[in-house]
Structures are given as structure tokens and as C-alpha cells.
Design an enzyme around this catalytic site. Structure first.
Site, mmCIF file in Angstrom:
data_model
loop_
_atom_site.group_PDB
_atom_site.id
_atom_site.type_symbol
_atom_site.label_atom_id
_atom_site.label_comp_id
_atom_site.label_asym_id
_atom_site.label_seq_id
_atom_site.Cartn_x
_atom_site.Cartn_y
_atom_site.Cartn_z
ATOM 1 N N HIS A 111 2.460 0.249 -4.879
ATOM 2 C CA HIS A 111 1.738 -0.753 -4.082
ATOM 3 C C HIS A 111 2.048 -2.187 -4.522
ATOM 4 O O HIS A 111 1.195 -3.067 -4.446
ATOM 5 C CB HIS A 111 0.239 -0.498 -4.120
ATOM 6 C CG HIS A 111 -0.186 0.801 -3.510
ATOM 7 N ND1 HIS A 111 0.500 1.388 -2.478
ATOM 8 C CD2 HIS A 111 -1.229 1.625 -3.803
ATOM 9 C CE1 HIS A 111 -0.114 2.525 -2.141
ATOM 10 N NE2 HIS A 111 -1.155 2.692 -2.934
ATOM 11 N N HIS A 184 -4.327 0.690 3.726
ATOM 12 C CA HIS A 184 -4.748 1.822 2.895
ATOM 13 C C HIS A 184 -6.171 2.259 3.243
ATOM 14 O O HIS A 184 -6.932 2.679 2.371
ATOM 15 C CB HIS A 184 -4.654 1.419 1.422
ATOM 16 C CG HIS A 184 -4.505 2.561 0.470
ATOM 17 N ND1 HIS A 184 -5.566 3.371 0.096
ATOM 18 C CD2 HIS A 184 -3.425 3.032 -0.201
ATOM 19 C CE1 HIS A 184 -5.142 4.268 -0.775
ATOM 20 N NE2 HIS A 184 -3.851 4.096 -0.966
ATOM 21 N N GLU A 319 -1.437 6.453 6.061
ATOM 22 C CA GLU A 319 -0.715 5.209 5.810
ATOM 23 C C GLU A 319 0.652 5.271 6.496
ATOM 24 O O GLU A 319 1.572 5.910 5.996
ATOM 25 C CB GLU A 319 -0.548 4.984 4.316
ATOM 26 C CG GLU A 319 -1.851 5.007 3.530
ATOM 27 C CD GLU A 319 -1.627 5.280 2.060
ATOM 28 O OE1 GLU A 319 -0.787 4.587 1.445
ATOM 29 O OE2 GLU A 319 -2.265 6.209 1.521
#
Length: 354
Positions: A111, A184, A319
Site C-alpha cells: 500500500h 480499501h 479492491e
């Protein structure tokens, strides 16, 4: 008769440095309301009616900016410059090997490390019209976390007359770079405070899935889901495979990239809750979707909005994305973009009752 679509703005919180965090409340058709924060581009609340017309908030979240910042699980923000994992935090761009921050198991960047947009503040421009209302968010990505160059980033959230939540991502880099931006958000179709989602149903338009090491790193291969507990080609409970002996399900849940059939903006699958009758269908132009069932959700118990006690498995993520670590696997669709080449991607969530 067409419903009145609107987007209003209010102050959600004022930070210690004086920054005002805005909340944009978008009212769409069919009783759908989304609340978006300028902090992290977070989907703070999402109200949807059940089969009796009772509205409830169906996304997990936190009550304050401080709590969103402390949460390790990225509940409902925009993730970029690259969602998911980068093997060894390395990739080639512009003829140079780039090293991003290592912040996760498997010696990888997950991320985007400190470059993650989840803890960045966006500016926003609300808009209203007869077809849709929403907010267009903007931030400047200056290469935090070790990424090349700078990049202008826009994320537009909108609701239409049918209650479809559309997320439109745009990015314009000034250097060759990987770009893989998504959200997310954790869904719980029974309501964010209702507990486990293991009995909620899921179907994915995906015949293949990427394999992963138990530390989360993709192994660079694609396998068929047919006749395995990875198979969601037909509607079945999320929790059905939690106790599976399949080697890809050793973590007692799902954290896998599914390969969505087809190209362009197309249907990716649907989820349904039998108790409330709520359902969602999603559409994407990305090649994959990461199904994450909250295996490590808040690492046990962490109070959320409305003093909700979130535990592992209390929400699931869909996602939409390029394949994880695809910049290092030439066999996958490339997430690399040249200087001046615009990244654009659309995800749509359609909410309804059955």
C-alpha cells in the site's frame, strides 16, 4: 419522477495544525447516501436500504481522523500510488532501479508505505446535476515513499439516480512510474456493526486466481479455481472456505487477487446478504479484484464508528486493481505509465435489494 441529487459540505474535524477536514455528503437515488472525507478520500459512511426500506451504514470505519490514522487496516481510503504489494520494494522505471519503503512481511512494500494516500489530505470540489452528484478530490503526489517523480491525482465520487456509486480515478505523472490506485473499503451488507460476514454470499466473474505465499507475496502464477474452495463463479457463502485444507487458504480466509473475465468496464461480480436482502454488484475496467475478508482486521478488537466492536472477518473488501507486483512480472498486464501518460480507471458499485 427523478429524485433530487445533492452534495453538501460540512466540517468533519479541525486538525491540530488548523487544517479543516471536510465531509461531503452525497445523496443519490434509491435511498443511497455516501459520506466522503477529504482526509484520505475515505468513504466514511454509506447508507443503503434493506428489503423493508430500513437504511443502515454498510461500511466499516472510525469515528475520528486520529483513529483513522492509528488504524493499521486502511478502512475505506484511497490507496495509492500503488495498492497492494511490490516485491522487495523494487521496480525499474526510466532506466533506473527504484527502491520503495519495506513495510510488510515478505520483504515488500504494501500500500505504498509512507506514500499511501490513506493519510493524506485532498482538496475537494462538490458538484450537482440532474444525472449525478458528487465530489472531485485532488492531491499532489510528490513521490513520498520512494516513488519516481511527482503526480497529479484526482478521485471523483458520484451517485446517480439509480444509486450507483461511481469512483473515477485519474493520475498524471511526470516520470515513468507504476500506478495502481483503488479503494480499501470494507463492506458488511448487514450493517457495519453487525459482526461476521461469513454467511454473506459472494460471486465473482473470475475463473482464475493468483497464488500467494502465506506472507502475502504473489508468486507470479495463475491457477484455475475450478473444483476448489477458491471458486466463487457461483454464489456461495464467504466463510465456506475458511476451514479449507487448500494450501492457498492456510490463513483461514481470503486475501487473493482474482482475474476478472474480459476487458474494459464490465461486471466483476456481486455480494448478497440473505437477512437484510441487501446486495451489491460491482463493475471495473481493471484486470483484477483483491478479495480480502479481513483476516487481520484490526488484529483482534478495535472500537469503530458508533462504538462498534470490529473483529476479524467483520467486513470484506473488493479492491479493483492491476495485479499485485505486476511491474515485476512481465506476463501480467502492466501497471507502468510513462511521463505525461494519463492513468484512468472506473469502479462502480450498484446497490439493490433482493
Amino acid at each position: 419522477m427523478a429524485e433530487s441529487l445533492s452534495c453538501t459540505t460540512e466540517t468533519f474535524e479541525t486538525l491540530k495544525d488548523g487544517t479543516q477536514v471536510s465531509l461531503y455528503r452525497i445523496n443519490g437515488g434509491r435511498g443511497i447516501t455516501a459520506e466522503i472525507l477529504s482526509y484520505g478520500g475515505i468513504i466514511h459512511r454509506l447508507y443503503a436500504p434493506d428489503k423493508h426500506g430500513q437504511r443502515d451504514d454498510i461500511v466499516l470505519g472510525q469515528p475520528s481522523v486520529e483513529r483513522y490514522g492509528l488504524s493499521p487496516n486502511c478502512a475505506a481510503p484511497v490507496i495509492g500510488r500503488v495498492i497492494n504489494r511490490i516485491g522487495e520494494g523494487q521496480f525499474m522505471a526510466g532506466g533506473k532501479l527504484w527502491q520503495t519503503e519495506i513495510n510488510a512481511q515478505g520483504n515488500c512494500t504494501n500500500h505504498s508505505g509512507s506514500g499511501n494516500y490513506a493519510r493524506r489530505h485532498f482538496s475537494g470540489e462538490p458538484f450537482e446535476g440532474p444525472e449525478a452528484a458528487g465530489v472531485k478530490l485532488y492531491l499532489k503526489d510528490n513521490g513520498e515513499g520512494g516513488f519516481p517523480g511527482t503526480m497529479d491525482v484526482w478521485v471523483t465520487y458520484s451517485l446517480d439516480q439509480e444509486g450507483n456509486l461511481k469512483i473515477f480515478y485519474e493520475a498524471l505523472p511526470d516520470h515513468e512510474t507504476p500506478i495502481n490506485i483503488s479503494n480499501h473499503v470494507y463492506f458488511n451488507l448487514s450493517g457495519h456493526a453487525s459482526g461476521s460476514t461469513k454467511d454473506q454470499l459472494l460471486q465473482l466473474d473470475a475463473d482464475f486466481v493468483m497464488t500467494f505465499h502465506e506472507n502475502g507475496m504473489p508468486l507470479g502464477e495463475i491457477i484455475s479455481v475450478k473444483d476448489t474452495d477458491l471458486d466463487f463463479t457461483s454464489l456461495r457463502p464467504l466463510g465456506q472456505g475458511y476451514d479449507s485444507q487448500h494450501p492457498q487458504l492456510s490463513l483461514k480466509g481470503y486475501d487473493h487477487n482474482y482475474c476478472i473475465r474480459g476487458r474494459g468496464l464490465r461486471r466483476g461480480g456481486m455480494a448478497q446478504d440473505l437477512n437484510t436482502g441487501r446486495a451489491l454488484e460491482f463493475f471495473t475496467d481493471m484486470p483484477g479484484v483483491q478479495l480480502y475478508t479481513g483476516i487481520h482486521l484490526f488484529e483482534g478488537i478495535c472500537p469503530g464508528k458508533d462504538d462498534a466492536q470490529y473483529r476479524n472477518g467483520c467486513g470484506f473488501c473488493l479492491e479493483t486493481q492491476h495485479y499485485p507486483n505486476a511491474m515485476n512480472f512481465s506476463q501480467f498486464p502492466s501497471p507502468m505509465y510513462q511521463a505525461g501518460e494519463k492513468f484512468e480507471s472506473t469502479t462502480v458499485f450498484r446497490f439493490y435489494t433482493v
